[in-house]
Design a protein around this motif. Structure first.
Motif, PDB file in Angstrom:
ATOM      1  N   ARG A  26      -8.220  17.683  -6.439  1.00  0.00           N
ATOM      2  CA  ARG A  26      -6.949  17.327  -5.794  1.00  0.00           C
ATOM      3  C   ARG A  26      -7.198  16.182  -4.817  1.00  0.00           C
ATOM      4  NH1 ARG A  26      -4.019  21.293  -8.462  1.00  0.00           N
ATOM      5  NH2 ARG A  26      -3.851  23.309  -7.418  1.00  0.00           N
ATOM      6  N   TYR A  53     -10.132  18.209  -2.149  1.00  0.00           N
ATOM      7  CA  TYR A  53     -10.905  19.391  -2.558  1.00  0.00           C
ATOM      8  C   TYR A  53     -10.986  19.472  -4.064  1.00  0.00           C
ATOM      9  CZ  TYR A  53      -6.306  21.819  -3.178  1.00  0.00           C
ATOM     10  OH  TYR A  53      -5.035  22.185  -3.550  1.00  0.00           O
ATOM     11  N   THR A  72     -14.510  26.907  -4.467  1.00  0.00           N
ATOM     12  CA  THR A  72     -13.739  25.765  -3.961  1.00  0.00           C
ATOM     13  C   THR A  72     -14.618  24.969  -3.020  1.00  0.00           C
ATOM     14  OG1 THR A  72     -11.694  27.057  -4.025  1.00  0.00           O
ATOM     15  CG2 THR A  72     -11.672  25.068  -2.665  1.00  0.00           C
ATOM     16  N   GLY A  88      -2.401  25.542  -0.931  1.00  0.00           N
ATOM     17  CA  GLY A  88      -1.991  26.883  -0.541  1.00  0.00           C
ATOM     18  C   GLY A  88      -0.923  27.410  -1.490  1.00  0.00           C
ATOM     19  N   HIS A  89      -0.898  28.702  -1.634  1.00  0.00           N
ATOM     20  CA  HIS A  89       0.043  29.308  -2.598  1.00  0.00           C
ATOM     21  C   HIS A  89       0.243  30.793  -2.310  1.00  0.00           C
ATOM     22  CE1 HIS A  89      -4.087  29.788  -4.258  1.00  0.00           C
ATOM     23  NE2 HIS A  89      -3.664  31.034  -4.426  1.00  0.00           N
ATOM     24  N   HIS A  91       0.655  34.290  -4.638  1.00  0.00           N
ATOM     25  CA  HIS A  91       0.420  34.684  -6.020  1.00  0.00           C
ATOM     26  C   HIS A  91       1.762  35.032  -6.658  1.00  0.00           C
ATOM     27  CE1 HIS A  91      -3.985  35.734  -4.958  1.00  0.00           C
ATOM     28  NE2 HIS A  91      -3.838  34.465  -5.286  1.00  0.00           N
ATOM     29  N   GLU A  98      -6.893  39.022  -2.641  1.00  0.00           N
ATOM     30  CA  GLU A  98      -7.981  38.119  -3.021  1.00  0.00           C
ATOM     31  C   GLU A  98      -9.063  38.198  -1.954  1.00  0.00           C
ATOM     32  OE1 GLU A  98      -6.526  34.382  -4.356  1.00  0.00           O
ATOM     33  OE2 GLU A  98      -8.485  33.411  -4.333  1.00  0.00           O
ATOM     34  N   TYR A 100     -12.133  35.845  -0.166  1.00  0.00           N
ATOM     35  CA  TYR A 100     -12.830  34.575   0.004  1.00  0.00           C
ATOM     36  C   TYR A 100     -14.140  34.852   0.742  1.00  0.00           C
ATOM     37  CZ  TYR A 100      -8.931  31.337  -1.069  1.00  0.00           C
ATOM     38  OH  TYR A 100      -7.942  30.612  -1.673  1.00  0.00           O
ATOM     39  N   HIS A 137      -1.897  31.821   1.059  1.00  0.00           N
ATOM     40  CA  HIS A 137      -3.181  31.490   1.684  1.00  0.00           C
ATOM     41  C   HIS A 137      -3.535  30.033   1.444  1.00  0.00           C
ATOM     42  CE1 HIS A 137      -3.406  33.708  -2.072  1.00  0.00           C
ATOM     43  NE2 HIS A 137      -4.443  32.965  -2.454  1.00  0.00           N
ATOM     44  N   PHE A 151     -14.397  32.689  -4.357  1.00  0.00           N
ATOM     45  CA  PHE A 151     -13.178  33.515  -4.318  1.00  0.00           C
ATOM     46  C   PHE A 151     -13.128  34.427  -5.530  1.00  0.00           C
ATOM     47  CE2 PHE A 151     -12.200  29.464  -6.319  1.00  0.00           C
ATOM     48  CZ  PHE A 151     -11.633  29.857  -7.519  1.00  0.00           C
ATOM     49  N   TYR A 153     -10.218  37.239  -7.499  1.00  0.00           N
ATOM     50  CA  TYR A 153      -8.882  37.851  -7.484  1.00  0.00           C
ATOM     51  C   TYR A 153      -8.534  38.326  -8.887  1.00  0.00           C
ATOM     52  CZ  TYR A 153      -7.295  33.431  -9.543  1.00  0.00           C
ATOM     53  OH  TYR A 153      -7.133  32.342 -10.370  1.00  0.00           O
ATOM     54  N   HIS A 159      -0.042  31.730  -9.870  1.00  0.00           N
ATOM     55  CA  HIS A 159       0.048  30.931  -8.640  1.00  0.00           C
ATOM     56  C   HIS A 159       1.447  30.351  -8.463  1.00  0.00           C
ATOM     57  CE1 HIS A 159      -4.272  31.090  -9.481  1.00  0.00           C
ATOM     58  NE2 HIS A 159      -4.377  31.123  -8.173  1.00  0.00           N
ATOM     59  N   TYR A 161       3.025  27.709  -6.344  1.00  0.00           N
ATOM     60  CA  TYR A 161       2.808  26.595  -5.411  1.00  0.00           C
ATOM     61  C   TYR A 161       4.121  26.115  -4.813  1.00  0.00           C
ATOM     62  CZ  TYR A 161      -1.996  26.232  -6.995  1.00  0.00           C
ATOM     63  OH  TYR A 161      -3.316  26.500  -7.266  1.00  0.00           O
TER      64      TYR A 161
HETATM   65  C1  F6R Z   1      -6.999  31.457  -6.311  1.00  0.00           C
HETATM   66  C2  F6R Z   1      -7.274  30.907  -4.979  1.00  0.00           C
HETATM   67  C3  F6R Z   1      -8.269  29.765  -4.853  1.00  0.00           C
HETATM   68  C4  F6R Z   1      -7.499  28.452  -4.768  1.00  0.00           C
HETATM   69  C5  F6R Z   1      -8.351  27.249  -4.539  1.00  0.00           C
HETATM   70  C6  F6R Z   1      -7.531  25.958  -4.473  1.00  0.00           C
HETATM   71  O1  F6R Z   1      -5.977  32.377  -6.274  1.00  0.00           O
HETATM   72  O2  F6R Z   1      -6.690  31.264  -3.991  1.00  0.00           O
HETATM   73  O3  F6R Z   1      -9.095  29.736  -5.911  1.00  0.00           O
HETATM   74  O4  F6R Z   1      -6.788  28.300  -5.975  1.00  0.00           O
HETATM   75  O5  F6R Z   1      -9.027  27.369  -3.330  1.00  0.00           O
HETATM   76  O6  F6R Z   1      -6.438  26.082  -3.612  1.00  0.00           O
HETATM   77  P1  F6R Z   1      -4.947  25.877  -4.146  1.00  0.00           P
HETATM   78  O7  F6R Z   1      -4.811  26.767  -5.344  1.00  0.00           O
HETATM   79  O8  F6R Z   1      -4.075  26.297  -3.032  1.00  0.00           O
HETATM   80  O9  F6R Z   1      -4.799  24.444  -4.538  1.00  0.00           O
END
Ligand code: F6R
Ligand code: ZN
Length: 193
Positions: A26, A53, A72, A88-89, A91, A98, A100, A137, A151, A153, A159, A161
């Motif tokens: 991203r 990231y 991540t 962030g998202h 579920h 989940e 971390y 999160h 991570f 889950y 997800h 978003y």
């Molecule tokens: C999966 C989760 C992590 C995030 C990853 C990227 O449910 O929480 O694997 O997907 O850290 O963050 P996002 O998905 O918010 O772009």
């Protein structure tokens, strides 16, 4: 019998990260509306489009009873005074949790549920954080090195978003006078009026 190659291949290499499994990357241009300081964001993008990231997981089938896990890597940096962060998202299957585990670096995990309950939890090397069911999160890198997180889950969680992309989180993690400061997100208040 399920196909187990994806588990073996990833598990063996997790300590070092694996180059075989493609990363989802991203860049700032893909999340430019998520940072509070639009001018600072445009200024950066005029010169470059930094990687914010990247993450990968092993491609587990999105089925009940299956766990998905991955890594991540969140880069250090800021847009204006707001630290680099993940989108962030929530579920999609809201009531899924989940875990971390911070492998290296330092940062924060922002948690917020639909009712507005929220918390920012520090992440330090080899400390685990539990994301309770129902909480969106986002991870935030408040340090000077890459924040590397494992991570895990339920693979069928899905997800969402869109909710965060349109409303944001209620709080931002920023640097003020060289200190990390959690402040209210004015854009969230405007969006919710
Ligand atoms: C999966 C989760 C992590 C995030 C990853 C990227 O449910 O929480 O694997 O997907 O850290 O963050 P996002 O998905 O918010 O772009
Ligand atoms: Zn998640």
């Amino acid at each position: 019998m399920p196909e187990l190659d994806w588990i073996k291949g990833f598990a063996l290499k997790m300590g070092e990260g694996t180059e075989e499994i493609p990363w989802t990357e991203r860049y700032l241009s893909r999340m430019k509306n998520m940072y509070a300081d639009g001018d600072a964001c445009r200024e950066i993008l005029e010169k470059q489009d930094p990687l914010i990231y990247r993450f990968h997981e092993l491609g587990a089938p999105e089925e009940d009873g299956v766990l998905s896990f991955g890594i991540t890597e969140l880069m250090p940096g800021k847009v204006g005074n707001e630290y680099y962060m993940t989108k962030g998202h929530f579920h999609k299957k809201l009531m899924t949790s989940e875990i971390y585990l911070c492998l290296s670096g330092s940062g924060m995990l922002m948690l917020e549920n639909m009712e507005g309950d929220w918390k920012v939890i520090p992440m330090k090397e080899m400390e685990a954080v539990y994301v309770p069911a129902g909480y969106a999160h986002r991870s935030i890198n408040t340090g000077n090195e890459v924040l590397r997180m494992f991570f895990v889950y339920g693979a069928d969680a899905g997800h969402d978003y869109n909710t965060i992309e349109t409303k944001g989180f209620r709080h931002l993690v920023t640097e003020q006078d060289k200190e990390t400061a959690v402040i209210e997100n004015p854009a969230w208040q405007a969006a919710s009026e």
